[in-house]
Write a protein that holds these residues in place. Structure first.
Motif, mmCIF file in Angstrom:
data_model
loop_
_atom_site.group_PDB
_atom_site.id
_atom_site.type_symbol
_atom_site.label_atom_id
_atom_site.label_comp_id
_atom_site.label_asym_id
_atom_site.label_seq_id
_atom_site.Cartn_x
_atom_site.Cartn_y
_atom_site.Cartn_z
ATOM 1 N N LYS A 152 -9.619 0.462 1.398
ATOM 2 C CA LYS A 152 -8.848 -0.332 0.435
ATOM 3 C C LYS A 152 -8.263 0.512 -0.665
ATOM 4 C CE LYS A 152 -9.212 -4.423 -2.476
ATOM 5 N NZ LYS A 152 -10.078 -5.491 -2.963
ATOM 6 N N ASN A 153 -9.014 1.473 -1.173
ATOM 7 C CA ASN A 153 -8.560 2.255 -2.323
ATOM 8 C C ASN A 153 -8.361 3.724 -1.970
ATOM 9 O OD1 ASN A 153 -8.632 0.044 -4.112
ATOM 10 N ND2 ASN A 153 -10.856 0.274 -4.339
ATOM 11 N N THR B 116 3.108 -2.461 4.019
ATOM 12 C CA THR B 116 2.476 -3.759 3.836
ATOM 13 C C THR B 116 1.971 -4.253 5.185
ATOM 14 O OG1 THR B 116 2.774 -6.017 3.003
ATOM 15 C CG2 THR B 116 4.636 -5.027 4.152
ATOM 16 N N LYS C 107 0.854 -1.184 0.000
ATOM 17 C CA LYS C 107 0.000 0.000 0.000
ATOM 18 C C LYS C 107 0.892 1.236 0.000
ATOM 19 C CE LYS C 107 -3.889 -2.054 2.498
ATOM 20 N NZ LYS C 107 -4.872 -1.858 1.419
ATOM 21 N N TYR D 195 -5.971 6.821 -0.014
ATOM 22 C CA TYR D 195 -4.588 7.165 0.307
ATOM 23 C C TYR D 195 -4.590 8.313 1.301
ATOM 24 C CZ TYR D 195 -3.388 4.342 -3.711
ATOM 25 O OH TYR D 195 -3.241 3.302 -4.572
ATOM 26 N N GLU E 209 6.031 3.010 0.872
ATOM 27 C CA GLU E 209 5.367 1.731 0.662
ATOM 28 C C GLU E 209 5.201 1.018 1.997
ATOM 29 O OE1 GLU E 209 6.428 0.171 -3.788
ATOM 30 O OE2 GLU E 209 7.917 -0.178 -2.220
#
Length: 631
Positions: A194-195, A231, A95, A197, A229
């Motif tokens: 989920k989508n 995770t 992500k 930012y 990044e």
């Protein structure tokens, strides 16, 4: 692709994987390097070496990528510091965030409704910002955590990030954030969907993505300058041993379970018309820090690669021979769907998770004389406990997914191997590359000699800071045992009753002997116990406080003083004169040796006799002094 047959996490965080086809894989403790050993063909010569491939994990070839990724997931699940190389992690598991996660905030028990966190007996505690979760099952013997973690960076970037975190924690922002309550921050504004930012100003939204502007790994170019990044990392910990950052959320989960139990008991008493007794759960918000730090990923490259071990431990191939080439403490074992966890301290504990939501735990000192089986009945949800003795295990029942006797025997063998390793006085099992301080070269992780005593006409006793005792007798017998010198002599020493010691005979044969059944070596074991008791009573063992070797005096003046001492000894000895004479006239020395050979032999013999007499006198003086001080 080969399936895993055995996966092992050792005490230094290295991972060893055995595959069904005979291949093996070894991960370094920091997980930045790996060694893959291919299986030998069936027609191979017995002396033919196996084909090996050693490489950096971040640059793994595609043939080993899937196997290495599963090995990394296994390591990260049980290690306090994960290793997350961006090149190996699949894109769907990463992500992109536009803000560094420096801390997480957990619910405040004074304002949050913890009774809503339980579902079907499983407690799930979520951080306020949605960056971490903790799951506690009904047995409350193990818990799982999930948290967002930034992928591994270069060593320079990792150092900058750690400095940034320390500066942030010392500032006023950290103090102000820790005082905020749960109600001040709406949950909707802190969740990561989920989508979505997270932008720099704290707002959320679907970012606009320019077309055909993608960089490395499919990441848009306009993200690379200000984004990071992340995770999701999943870890499993035992309630008996876990990192400090999970202490507060675990206490919240246990508090939630207790509240649910009390609430259920109150409802049952109301239905049965019995007077209910109010139960209060003591909550002290000031005693807990609702803000905690998440574990940081290890850097991409290791700063101490010389500590990496590239030899496979042959315990699982030679369990019956008791001769192993590499001694390492074992922490986690996965074999045929069964997890084994071993907690090493003053008491060794084995935990077995067979995969059916039940749980085995060793009871009894060191080698686990008894195992208790914990389970939850599916229909009644009642807690069920059964005790098994290692000496009389039940027979296998047809149709059971696993054999109780097999898993308990396997855990007992591993416990015995680990205890033999602890008594071996080989301290390499304590060395871990990513835990090492660069200035000390790993010396801060090694045990320290605390006490040494010579008993006239008996032997010598040596005590280390990790509670190990080494007793060497004059007849060649050596004894290694573990003793707790922190307790007084009046307290009962568990070591005396059910402990184990390792005895080595003069011919090199090693035996692991139970202290309660010493056999023919009773006088040696009893003598060592008496020595330890006397040290407990006299309080002669100094208290050791773990500190870094870097804190010692490493000043330039001390080093110059050492050099001056060495030069003084060198100037006042005839070593330089002999060396210069040998370089000036080597032929003369040969002739002199030939001509005056008998004279030199007489002189050298006299010097040797004189040195031996002086040494003998010094030894006698030392022994008499020690005997007088002992009285």
């Amino acid at each position: 692709m080969e399936a895993e047959r055995l996966m092992v996490l050792y005490g230094d965080d290295s991972v060893e994987v055995h595959y069904a086809g005979g291949s093996r894989l070894l991960l370094s403790p920091c997980a930045c390097e790996y060694l893959y050993e291919a299986a030998l063909p069936a027609a191979a010569h017995p002396l033919q070496p196996a084909e090996t491939s050693r490489q950096r994990v971040a640059f793994v070839v595609s043939a080993y990528r899937e196997q290495l990724l599963r090995a990394l997931d296994f390591r990260n699940k049980f290690s306090p510091r994960p290793y997350l190389p961006s090149r190996v992690i699949p894109p769907e598991r990463k992500k992109i965030l536009f803000s560094d996660i420096l801390e997480i905030r957990w619910p405040d028990p004074g304002t949050a409704d913890l009774t809503r966190c339980i579902d079907n007996g499983i407690v799930r505690i979520s951080s306020v910002d949605g960056y971490a979760y903790l799951n506690l099952p009904e047995l409350q013997q193990e818990f799982t955590v999930e948290f967002l973690c930034k992928v591994s960076q270069s060593p320079a970037a990792s150092l900058h990030s750690s400095q940034k975190k320390s500066n942030y924690g010392a500032g006023d922002q950290y103090a102000k954030a820790s005082k905020k309550s749960v109600a001040e921050i709406p949950l909707k504004q802190t969740r990561i969907e989920k989508n979505e930012y997270l932008c720099a100003d704290g707002k959320y939204g679907e970012p606009t993505k320019p077309k055909d502007q993608k960089g490395v790994n499919g990441v848009p170019l306009f993200y690379t300058n200000c984004s990071s990044e992340y995770t999701w990392v999943t870890q499993r910990w035992s309630v008996a041993s876990y990192p400090e950052e999970w202490k507060y959320p675990l206490s919240l989960a246990i508090m939630c379970y207790n509240l649910h139990t009390v609430k259920s008991a109150v409802k049952m008493s109301e239905k049965s018309n019995h007077p209910s007794v109010e139960a209060h759960v003591l909550i002290d918000p000031e005693a807990h820090a609702t803000v905690s730090r998440l574990p940081a990923a290890l850097p991409l490259s290791c700063r101490s690669p010389h500590l990496h071990r590239w030899t496979f431990c042959d315990f699982f191939q030679n369990q019956d021979t008791e001769k192993y080439s590499c001694h390492q403490l074992i922490h986690i074992v996965w074999c045929e769907g069964v997890f084994y966890r071993f907690i090493h301290g003053r008491m060794n504990v084995a935990e077995i998770y067979p995969g059916d939501d039940s749980f085995f735990k060793s009871e009894g000192a060191f080698l686990g004389n008894y195992f208790i089986h914990y389970a939850i009945q599916k229909g009644t949800k009642k807690r069920e406990e059964k005790m098994y003795s290692v000496n009389s295990l039940p027979p296998d029942v047809p149709g059971n997914p696993y054999s109780i006797s097999s898993v308990i025997n396997q855990a007992t063998k591993i416990l015995q191997y680990c205890y033999r390793t602890k008594l071996s006085l080989t301290h390499n099992c304590y060395l871990c590359c990513w835990k090492m301080v660069p200035e000390t070269d790993g010396r801060e992780m090694l045990p320290v000699l605390l006490y040494e005593k010579v008993i006239p006409s008996m032997g010598r006793l040596v005590v280390y800071s990790d509670h190990k005792v080494h007793a060497a007798f004059w007849d060649g017998i050596t004894l290694n045992m573990i003793w707790d010198f922190s307790s007084s002599c009046s307290e009962i020493q568990v070591n005396e009753e059910v402990g184990w010691c390792k005895l080595t005979t003069p011919d090199g044969v090693q035996q692991l002997i139970q202290i309660s059944h010493p056999g023919v070596y009773e006088r040696y074991i009893r003598r060592a116990i008496e020595w330890c008791r006397s040290l407990n009573g006299s309080k002669e063992i100094p208290e050791y406080s773990a500190h870094s070797v870097a804190e010692e005096n490493w000043s330039a003046d001390a080093e110059l003083e050492k050099i001056q001492r060495f030069n003084f000894l060198l100037d006042n000895s005839n070593v330089l004169e002999r060396t210069s004479a040998a370089k000036a006239n080597p032929s003369g020395i040969t002739v002199r040796k030939t001509q005056n050979e008998s004279e030199l032999e007489e002189v050298s013999e006299g010097c040797v006799l004189e040195a031996l007499e002086r040494t003998s006198k010094v030894i006698q003086d030392i022994e008499s002094l020690l005997a007088a001080s002992g009285k």
